[in-house]
Structures are given as structure tokens and as C-alpha cells.
Design a protein around this motif. Structure first.
Motif, PDB file in Angstrom:
ATOM      1  N   SER A   1       0.851  -1.187   0.000  1.00 19.24           N
ATOM      2  CA  SER A   1       0.000   0.000   0.000  1.00 19.24           C
ATOM      3  C   SER A   1       0.879   1.226   0.000  1.00 19.24           C
ATOM      4  CB  SER A   1      -0.912   0.033   1.234  1.00 19.24           C
ATOM      5  OG  SER A   1      -0.175   0.444   2.376  1.00 19.24           O
TER       6      SER A   1
ATOM      7  N   GLN B   1      -5.256  -0.035   9.620  1.00 20.39           N
ATOM      8  CA  GLN B   1      -5.969  -1.194  10.157  1.00 20.39           C
ATOM      9  C   GLN B   1      -7.223  -1.486   9.335  1.00 20.39           C
ATOM     10  OE1 GLN B   1      -6.279   0.446  14.110  1.00 20.39           O
ATOM     11  NE2 GLN B   1      -4.701  -0.950  14.899  1.00 20.39           N
ATOM     12  N   ALA B   2      -7.948  -0.441   8.955  1.00 15.68           N
ATOM     13  CA  ALA B   2      -9.172  -0.630   8.163  1.00 15.68           C
ATOM     14  C   ALA B   2      -8.846  -1.221   6.798  1.00 15.68           C
ATOM     15  CB  ALA B   2      -9.907   0.701   8.008  1.00 15.68           C
ATOM     16  N   LEU B   3      -7.805  -0.715   6.137  1.00 15.85           N
ATOM     17  CA  LEU B   3      -7.429  -1.252   4.837  1.00 15.85           C
ATOM     18  C   LEU B   3      -6.976  -2.705   4.962  1.00 15.85           C
ATOM     19  CD1 LEU B   3      -7.027  -0.880   1.829  1.00 15.85           C
ATOM     20  CD2 LEU B   3      -4.751   0.085   2.324  1.00 15.85           C
ATOM     21  N   SER B   4      -6.245  -3.003   6.009  1.00 21.03           N
ATOM     22  CA  SER B   4      -5.794  -4.375   6.244  1.00 21.03           C
ATOM     23  C   SER B   4      -6.985  -5.320   6.380  1.00 21.03           C
ATOM     24  CB  SER B   4      -4.931  -4.429   7.504  1.00 21.03           C
ATOM     25  OG  SER B   4      -4.579  -5.749   7.811  1.00 21.03           O
ATOM     26  N   GLN B   5      -8.000  -4.892   7.099  1.00 22.23           N
ATOM     27  CA  GLN B   5      -9.199  -5.718   7.271  1.00 22.23           C
ATOM     28  C   GLN B   5      -9.941  -5.898   5.950  1.00 22.23           C
ATOM     29  OE1 GLN B   5     -10.259  -7.372  10.030  1.00 22.23           O
ATOM     30  NE2 GLN B   5      -8.291  -6.766  10.881  1.00 22.23           N
ATOM     31  N   ARG B   6      -9.960  -4.854   5.119  1.00 21.63           N
ATOM     32  CA  ARG B   6     -10.678  -4.944   3.842  1.00 21.63           C
ATOM     33  C   ARG B   6      -9.974  -5.857   2.847  1.00 21.63           C
ATOM     34  NH1 ARG B   6     -11.312   0.701   4.469  1.00 21.63           N
ATOM     35  NH2 ARG B   6      -9.819   1.094   2.816  1.00 21.63           N
ATOM     36  N   ILE B   7      -8.648  -5.830   2.808  1.00 18.37           N
ATOM     37  CA  ILE B   7      -7.957  -6.627   1.794  1.00 18.37           C
ATOM     38  C   ILE B   7      -7.576  -8.016   2.288  1.00 18.37           C
ATOM     39  CG2 ILE B   7      -7.070  -4.576   0.636  1.00 18.37           C
ATOM     40  CD1 ILE B   7      -4.315  -5.321   1.737  1.00 18.37           C
TER      41      ILE B   7
ATOM     42  N   TYR C   1      -9.185 -11.062   0.597  1.00 19.99           N
ATOM     43  CA  TYR C   1      -8.767 -11.252  -0.789  1.00 19.99           C
ATOM     44  C   TYR C   1      -7.422 -11.968  -0.853  1.00 19.99           C
ATOM     45  CZ  TYR C   1     -12.557  -8.111  -1.904  1.00 19.99           C
ATOM     46  OH  TYR C   1     -13.789  -7.543  -2.013  1.00 19.99           O
TER      47      TYR C   1
END
Length: 60
Positions: free
Chosen positions: A37, A47-53, A56
Motif C-alpha cells: 500500500s 488497520q481498516a485497509l488491512s481488514q478490507r484486503i 482477498y
């Protein structure tokens, strides 16, 4: 299994455009030692981006 980690950088390691905005720290997502990223301006954003990806990466 791929694992995403959050890496923080401080001081001169922060990209110049962010330092010019007054930020002295930023965060990156890293997988197997490779940055996945761009610089994020807060730990909660990282943390939010980590949870979203994360899901996948598990399906890859």
C-alpha cells in the motif's frame, strides 16, 4: 498463508509531501517484506485497509 502486517515509519522516512503537511509518521501495509500500500496517514486507516484486503489475500 499470506499475512498482512502494518509497518510504521517516522521522521525522514516519511515521504516529503506528507512531511510538508506536518505529518511526522505514516503507515504502510506489508506482505512478505513487500510494501502493498501507499503511505497511509493514520494507524486506524491502515488497520481498516488491512481488514478490507485480508480476505482477498486468503483466497489468492
Amino acid at each position: 498463508m499470506p499475512k498482512v502486517q502494518i509497518m510504521s515509519v517516522i521522521g525522514s522516512a516519511v515521504p516529503a509531501p506528507l512531511r510538508e503537511l506536518g505529518l511526522l509518521a505514516c503507515w504502510y501495509l506489508v506482505q512478505d517484506g513487500v510494501t502493498i500500500s501507499g503511505p497511509l496517514t493514520s494507524l486506524p486507516a491502515a488497520q481498516a485497509l488491512s481488514q478490507r484486503i485480508g480476505p482477498y489475500l486468503l483466497s489468492a
